[in-house]
Design an enzyme around this catalytic site. Structure first.
Site, PDB file in Angstrom:
ATOM      1  N   ASP A  40     -33.536  31.031  94.557  1.00 28.93           N
ATOM      2  CA  ASP A  40     -34.281  30.003  95.550  1.00 28.93           C
ATOM      3  C   ASP A  40     -35.814  29.871  95.726  1.00 28.93           C
ATOM      4  OD1 ASP A  40     -31.729  31.048  98.016  1.00 28.93           O
ATOM      5  OD2 ASP A  40     -31.629  29.558  96.444  1.00 28.93           O
TER       6      ASP A  40
HETATM    7  N1  LIG Z   1     -29.950  32.303  89.491  1.00 37.47           N
HETATM    8  C1  LIG Z   1     -29.864  31.703  90.706  1.00 37.47           C
HETATM    9  N2  LIG Z   1     -28.764  31.449  91.152  1.00 37.47           N
HETATM   10  C2  LIG Z   1     -28.485  30.583  92.221  1.00 37.47           C
HETATM   11  C3  LIG Z   1     -29.714  30.092  93.038  1.00 37.47           C
HETATM   12  C4  LIG Z   1     -31.026  30.476  92.430  1.00 37.47           C
HETATM   13  O1  LIG Z   1     -31.945  29.944  92.859  1.00 37.47           O
HETATM   14  N3  LIG Z   1     -31.002  31.031  91.167  1.00 37.47           N
HETATM   15  N4  LIG Z   1     -29.498  29.434  94.227  1.00 37.47           N
HETATM   16  C5  LIG Z   1     -28.277  29.835  94.722  1.00 37.47           C
HETATM   17  C6  LIG Z   1     -27.770  29.064  96.122  1.00 37.47           C
HETATM   18  N5  LIG Z   1     -27.825  29.870  97.280  1.00 37.47           N
HETATM   19  C7  LIG Z   1     -28.576  29.583  98.293  1.00 37.47           C
HETATM   20  O2  LIG Z   1     -28.974  28.230  98.127  1.00 37.47           O
HETATM   21  C8  LIG Z   1     -27.217  31.357  97.357  1.00 37.47           C
HETATM   22  C9  LIG Z   1     -25.790  31.508  96.811  1.00 37.47           C
HETATM   23  C10 LIG Z   1     -25.364  32.695  96.710  1.00 37.47           C
HETATM   24  C11 LIG Z   1     -25.884  33.759  97.316  1.00 37.47           C
HETATM   25  C12 LIG Z   1     -25.116  35.090  97.122  1.00 37.47           C
HETATM   26  O3  LIG Z   1     -25.853  36.303  97.792  1.00 37.47           O
HETATM   27  N6  LIG Z   1     -24.051  35.122  96.598  1.00 37.47           N
HETATM   28  C13 LIG Z   1     -23.175  36.454  96.441  1.00 37.47           C
HETATM   29  C14 LIG Z   1     -21.916  36.186  96.528  1.00 37.47           C
HETATM   30  C15 LIG Z   1     -21.491  35.474  97.883  1.00 37.47           C
HETATM   31  C16 LIG Z   1     -19.960  35.327  97.888  1.00 37.47           C
HETATM   32  O4  LIG Z   1     -19.078  35.696  97.066  1.00 37.47           O
HETATM   33  O5  LIG Z   1     -19.567  34.383  98.809  1.00 37.47           O
HETATM   34  C17 LIG Z   1     -23.632  36.939  94.813  1.00 37.47           C
HETATM   35  O6  LIG Z   1     -23.612  35.802  93.835  1.00 37.47           O
HETATM   36  O7  LIG Z   1     -23.602  38.214  94.825  1.00 37.47           O
HETATM   37  C18 LIG Z   1     -27.376  33.660  97.557  1.00 37.47           C
HETATM   38  C19 LIG Z   1     -28.109  32.286  97.535  1.00 37.47           C
HETATM   39  C20 LIG Z   1     -27.104  29.538  93.912  1.00 37.47           C
HETATM   40  N7  LIG Z   1     -27.401  30.429  92.688  1.00 37.47           N
END
Ligand SMILES: Nc1nc2c(c(=O)[nH]1)N[C@@H](CN(C=O)c1ccc(C(=O)N[C@@H](CCC(=O)O)C(=O)O)cc1)CN2
Length: 287
Positions: free
Chosen positions: A231
């Site tokens: 983000d």
């Molecule tokens: N490389 C990136 N990937 C993503 C970004 C980014 O900026 N760089 N933005 C996110 C969107 N997001 C908030 O807007 C966000 C989505 C997911 C997570 C998170 O902690 N996800 C966990 C799993 C959660 C689940 O299983 O429900 C994870 O991936 O381990 C934080 C922020 C989208 N991707």
């Protein structure tokens, strides 16, 4: 202009140097192009970077394309530049990634269906099956690729194979998975995420609950390009809405969803019109 004329856009980024505008517009004039919109921006003198976006009409754009690109290449010898030439007629292809929340996805589909967003949507990819019927009811292919911590790498590889050669950019419409550096590297400045806060406040997960606990008087949404820094990629568009002590977390989410939808749609519209240039960790958006 004849029936097969086209409207093209030329985006240029180059070191500030007198004569660049004349050199570029001379090439367009030689091709009998009719410039209909011209925008420029120069960063501060220390940085000295020049940005230009020219929109022009051209008879037989297809037939002129090769010679036009050759002529632009010629001027890059004197004016080293990054440049991108595109045609209004060539619709871009947008893949949408989604998890369970449908509001941003449906905003894009509704605007696509009315051609307010003149784009092709070759696929929707999701780590959940919840939205499959809805998406397929619009005739859009839906690929459900479940993700666990153990299978994340394989799941991403499966998505990359589906995307290969089929899309020009990707939108994360409340997609709740962090993309790996390997995935992000294959789509530099081509992945747009809608974050449900007014960044840089409340990066990461659950921003509305954190905003509620902070007692904010404004909530917001931010459309940004995706990088490896969660983000923190170049911001494309933001908006906010006033809230107050009477709002519950659910109220914040409800109000926030409207802001997310409009901010994302505006960012996608600018992407489709080649109005966005990335410079470092910022964008220049020629509106
Ligand atoms: N490389 C990136 N990937 C993503 C970004 C980014 O900026 N760089 N933005 C996110 C969107 N997001 C908030 O807007 C966000 C989505 C997911 C997570 C998170 O902690 N996800 C966990 C799993 C959660 C689940 O299983 O429900 C994870 O991936 O381990 C934080 C922020 C989208 N991707």
């Amino acid at each position: 202009m004849s029936a097969n004329s086209d409207r093209a856009r030329l985006l240029i980024t180059c070191p500030e140097k007198p004569g660049i505008i004349s050199a570029v517009t001379s090439v367009l004039t030689d091709h009998h192009a009719n410039i209909v919109k011209f925008d420029q921006h120069t960063t501060d003198p220390q940085d000295g970077v020049f940005f230009m976006r020219i929109e022009f009409e051209l008879d037989d754009y297809e037939g002129s394309y090769e010679k036009l690109t050759e002529d632009i290449h010629v001027i890059t010898e004197e004016y080293p530049m990054d440049w991108h030439l595109s045609s209004k007629k060539k619709r871009k292809r947008m893949a949408i990634f989604v998890s369970k929340m449908d509001h941003c996805l449906m905003e894009l589909i509704w605007r696509w269906r009315s051609n307010e967003l003149p784009v092709d949507i070759p696929m929707v990819i999701s780590n959940h099956a919840d939205l499959k019927d809805e998406v397929e009811s619009h005739g859009i292919p839906y690929h459900h690729i479940p993700i666990t911590k153990e299978t994340k790498g394989q799941a991403e590889q499966q998505a990359l194979e589906l995307l290969e050669g089929k899309v020009d950019f990707i939108v994360l419409a409340r997609y709740m998975q962090i993309l790996s550096p390997n995935f992000v590297s294959q789509f530099p400045d081509q992945i747009i995420n809608i974050h449900h806060s007014f960044l840089p406040a409340f990066v990461g997960a659950n921003p509305y609950a954190r905003a509620f606990n902070r007692g904010v008087k404004l909530i917001g949404a931010t459309a940004h390009f995706v990088t490896n820094d969660l983000d923190e990629g170049p911001i494309i568009h933001q908006d906010v809405k006033q809230v107050d002590h009477r709002y519950t977390v659910e109220d914040l989410k409800t109000s926030g969803r409207h802001v997310e939808r409009s901010v994302l749609a505006q960012a996608v519209s600018w992407q489709l019109e080649d109005r966005i240039t990335v410079h470092g960790n910022k964008t220049i958006v020629f509106t």
